[in-house]
Design a protein around this motif. Structure first.
Motif, PDB file in Angstrom:
ATOM      1  N   ASP A 121      -1.865  -7.444  11.047  1.00 52.08           N
ATOM      2  CA  ASP A 121      -1.576  -8.751  11.308  1.00 52.08           C
ATOM      3  C   ASP A 121      -0.900  -9.585  10.247  1.00 52.08           C
ATOM      4  OD1 ASP A 121      -2.848  -8.282  13.586  1.00 52.08           O
ATOM      5  OD2 ASP A 121      -4.781  -8.980  12.969  1.00 52.08           O
ATOM      6  N   LEU A 122      -1.120  -9.372   9.025  1.00 51.26           N
ATOM      7  CA  LEU A 122      -0.298 -10.101   8.104  1.00 51.26           C
ATOM      8  C   LEU A 122       1.024  -9.648   8.089  1.00 51.26           C
ATOM      9  CD1 LEU A 122      -2.489  -9.953   4.977  1.00 51.26           C
ATOM     10  CD2 LEU A 122      -1.979 -11.776   6.533  1.00 51.26           C
ATOM     11  N   PHE A 123       1.512  -8.266   8.124  1.00 53.02           N
ATOM     12  CA  PHE A 123       2.844  -7.874   7.947  1.00 53.02           C
ATOM     13  C   PHE A 123       3.654  -8.179   9.312  1.00 53.02           C
ATOM     14  CE2 PHE A 123       1.664  -5.090   4.484  1.00 53.02           C
ATOM     15  CZ  PHE A 123       2.997  -5.228   3.824  1.00 53.02           C
ATOM     16  N   VAL A 124       2.875  -8.514  10.593  1.00 54.64           N
ATOM     17  CA  VAL A 124       3.649  -8.849  11.627  1.00 54.64           C
ATOM     18  C   VAL A 124       4.256 -10.373  11.465  1.00 54.64           C
ATOM     19  CG1 VAL A 124       3.022  -9.716  14.159  1.00 54.64           C
ATOM     20  CG2 VAL A 124       2.323  -7.468  13.386  1.00 54.64           C
ATOM     21  N   GLN A 125       3.596 -11.302  10.807  1.00 54.48           N
ATOM     22  CA  GLN A 125       4.078 -12.367  10.278  1.00 54.48           C
ATOM     23  C   GLN A 125       5.084 -12.618   9.347  1.00 54.48           C
ATOM     24  OE1 GLN A 125       0.501 -14.470   8.962  1.00 54.48           O
ATOM     25  NE2 GLN A 125      -0.469 -14.309  10.951  1.00 54.48           N
ATOM     26  N   ALA A 126       5.414 -11.653   8.481  1.00 51.45           N
ATOM     27  CA  ALA A 126       6.250 -11.493   7.582  1.00 51.45           C
ATOM     28  C   ALA A 126       7.830 -11.283   8.009  1.00 51.45           C
ATOM     29  CB  ALA A 126       6.001 -10.336   6.575  1.00 51.45           C
ATOM     30  N   LYS A 127       8.740 -11.657   7.289  1.00 48.15           N
ATOM     31  CA  LYS A 127       9.927 -11.800   7.499  1.00 48.15           C
ATOM     32  C   LYS A 127      10.431 -10.309   7.534  1.00 48.15           C
ATOM     33  CE  LYS A 127      10.787 -15.507   4.769  1.00 48.15           C
ATOM     34  NZ  LYS A 127      11.714 -16.203   3.538  1.00 48.15           N
ATOM     35  N   LYS A 128      11.668 -10.050   7.798  1.00 46.09           N
ATOM     36  CA  LYS A 128      12.293  -8.758   7.764  1.00 46.09           C
ATOM     37  C   LYS A 128      12.390  -8.109   6.682  1.00 46.09           C
ATOM     38  CE  LYS A 128      16.216  -5.963   8.992  1.00 46.09           C
ATOM     39  NZ  LYS A 128      17.846  -5.881   9.198  1.00 46.09           N
ATOM     40  N   SER A 129      11.807  -7.026   6.215  1.00 51.40           N
ATOM     41  CA  SER A 129      11.617  -6.463   4.809  1.00 51.40           C
ATOM     42  C   SER A 129      11.453  -5.044   5.022  1.00 51.40           C
ATOM     43  CB  SER A 129      10.356  -7.357   4.234  1.00 51.40           C
ATOM     44  OG  SER A 129      10.147  -6.549   3.097  1.00 51.40           O
ATOM     45  N   LYS A 130      11.523  -4.305   3.960  1.00 45.83           N
ATOM     46  CA  LYS A 130      11.553  -3.219   3.710  1.00 45.83           C
ATOM     47  C   LYS A 130      10.230  -2.694   3.777  1.00 45.83           C
ATOM     48  CE  LYS A 130      15.969  -1.550   3.845  1.00 45.83           C
ATOM     49  NZ  LYS A 130      16.289  -0.481   4.554  1.00 45.83           N
ATOM     50  N   TYR A 131       9.244  -3.438   3.108  1.00 44.71           N
ATOM     51  CA  TYR A 131       7.802  -3.391   3.160  1.00 44.71           C
ATOM     52  C   TYR A 131       7.235  -3.392   4.330  1.00 44.71           C
ATOM     53  CZ  TYR A 131       7.579  -4.561  -1.870  1.00 44.71           C
ATOM     54  OH  TYR A 131       7.791  -4.242  -3.252  1.00 44.71           O
ATOM     55  N   LYS A 132       7.935  -4.174   5.117  1.00 49.31           N
ATOM     56  CA  LYS A 132       7.387  -4.543   6.614  1.00 49.31           C
ATOM     57  C   LYS A 132       7.648  -3.192   7.364  1.00 49.31           C
ATOM     58  CE  LYS A 132       7.508  -7.377  10.698  1.00 49.31           C
ATOM     59  NZ  LYS A 132       8.088  -8.582  11.107  1.00 49.31           N
ATOM     60  N   GLU A 133       9.071  -2.590   7.160  1.00 50.04           N
ATOM     61  CA  GLU A 133       9.533  -1.484   7.806  1.00 50.04           C
ATOM     62  C   GLU A 133       8.352  -0.145   7.491  1.00 50.04           C
ATOM     63  OE1 GLU A 133      13.579  -0.666   7.137  1.00 50.04           O
ATOM     64  OE2 GLU A 133      14.059  -2.547   7.750  1.00 50.04           O
ATOM     65  N   LEU A 134       8.188  -0.028   6.062  1.00 52.98           N
ATOM     66  CA  LEU A 134       7.098   1.041   5.674  1.00 52.98           C
ATOM     67  C   LEU A 134       5.955   0.866   6.351  1.00 52.98           C
ATOM     68  CD1 LEU A 134       8.554   1.459   1.944  1.00 52.98           C
ATOM     69  CD2 LEU A 134       9.068   2.981   3.838  1.00 52.98           C
ATOM     70  N   TRP A 135       5.282  -0.253   6.270  1.00 52.93           N
ATOM     71  CA  TRP A 135       4.057  -0.471   6.690  1.00 52.93           C
ATOM     72  C   TRP A 135       4.040  -0.277   8.337  1.00 52.93           C
ATOM     73  CZ3 TRP A 135      -0.835  -0.464   5.745  1.00 52.93           C
ATOM     74  CH2 TRP A 135      -1.724  -0.865   7.028  1.00 52.93           C
ATOM     75  N   GLU A 136       5.097  -0.499   8.902  1.00 53.33           N
ATOM     76  CA  GLU A 136       5.296  -0.329  10.520  1.00 53.33           C
ATOM     77  C   GLU A 136       5.216   1.334  10.912  1.00 53.33           C
ATOM     78  OE1 GLU A 136       8.321  -2.406  11.829  1.00 53.33           O
ATOM     79  OE2 GLU A 136       7.099  -4.577  12.082  1.00 53.33           O
ATOM     80  N   ARG A 137       5.784   2.043   9.873  1.00 47.92           N
ATOM     81  CA  ARG A 137       6.074   3.337  10.005  1.00 47.92           C
ATOM     82  C   ARG A 137       4.373   3.865   9.728  1.00 47.92           C
ATOM     83  NH1 ARG A 137       9.127   6.017   5.674  1.00 47.92           N
ATOM     84  NH2 ARG A 137       8.146   7.640   6.384  1.00 47.92           N
ATOM     85  N   TYR A 138       3.801   3.469   8.939  1.00 48.36           N
ATOM     86  CA  TYR A 138       2.596   3.812   8.602  1.00 48.36           C
ATOM     87  C   TYR A 138       1.703   3.484   9.602  1.00 48.36           C
ATOM     88  CZ  TYR A 138      -2.093   4.162   6.450  1.00 48.36           C
ATOM     89  OH  TYR A 138      -3.474   4.235   6.246  1.00 48.36           O
ATOM     90  N   TYR A 139       1.560   2.260  10.010  1.00 53.88           N
ATOM     91  CA  TYR A 139       0.511   1.770  11.067  1.00 53.88           C
ATOM     92  C   TYR A 139       0.669   2.717  12.357  1.00 53.88           C
ATOM     93  CZ  TYR A 139      -2.657  -1.431  13.676  1.00 53.88           C
ATOM     94  OH  TYR A 139      -3.361  -1.729  14.396  1.00 53.88           O
TER      95      TYR A 139
END
Length: 141
Positions: free
Chosen positions: A55-73
């Motif tokens: 839920d926190l990463f959904v609110q984040a801007k476009k980021s490599k952290y977000k991409e890695l988290w989405e792959r993991y999730y």
């Protein structure tokens, strides 16, 4: 002029790289307090913690952290009950180094500069040897 072009290209790539890394740092600085608060407040299953982090990463801007988290999730949400997932392919040192350091850009930049250097060497040799008159030994001296 050739060296100025190569220097300008290098500076442009370095500034672009710096801006991209600063953007990643800003995203993580924005998420860090929320993640620390989440760490203190959530007592539950791993699924609940993963859902809260997602839920926190959904609110984040476009980021490599977000991409890695989405792959993991996405991988975690597809797993079986008793399956254990290794986080190394998602958040290991090599993966983070490659994605966070934008290694493809750095490797491409190195290749471009080496190619331009070799090209400049041959252009310089051809310009320097163009006025060379081999038939006249007095001119060569």
């Amino acid at each position: 002029m050739f060296l100025y072009f190569q220097l300008t290209l290098f500076l442009a790539m370095a500034i672009w790289q710096f801006m991209r890394i600063q953007r990643e740092i800003a995203v993580m600085n924005q998420l860090k307090p929320k993640l620390l608060e989440l760490n203190r407040s959530v007592d539950g299953s791993a699924y609940e913690i993963d859902q809260a982090i997602n839920d926190l990463f959904v609110q984040a801007k476009k980021s490599k952290y977000k991409e890695l988290w989405e792959r993991y999730y996405n991988r975690v949400s597809q797993k079986n009950e008793d399956e254990r997932i290794n986080v190394e392919p998602f958040f290991g040192f090599d993966v983070m180094y490659h994605h966070m350091g934008y290694r493809t850009l750095m490797d491409m930049g190195a290749g471009i500069h080496v190619s331009l250097g070799v090209l400049g060497t041959f252009v310089g040799l051809s310009v320097g040897l163009a006025e060379l008159h081999i038939g006249n030994t007095e001119a060569l001296r």
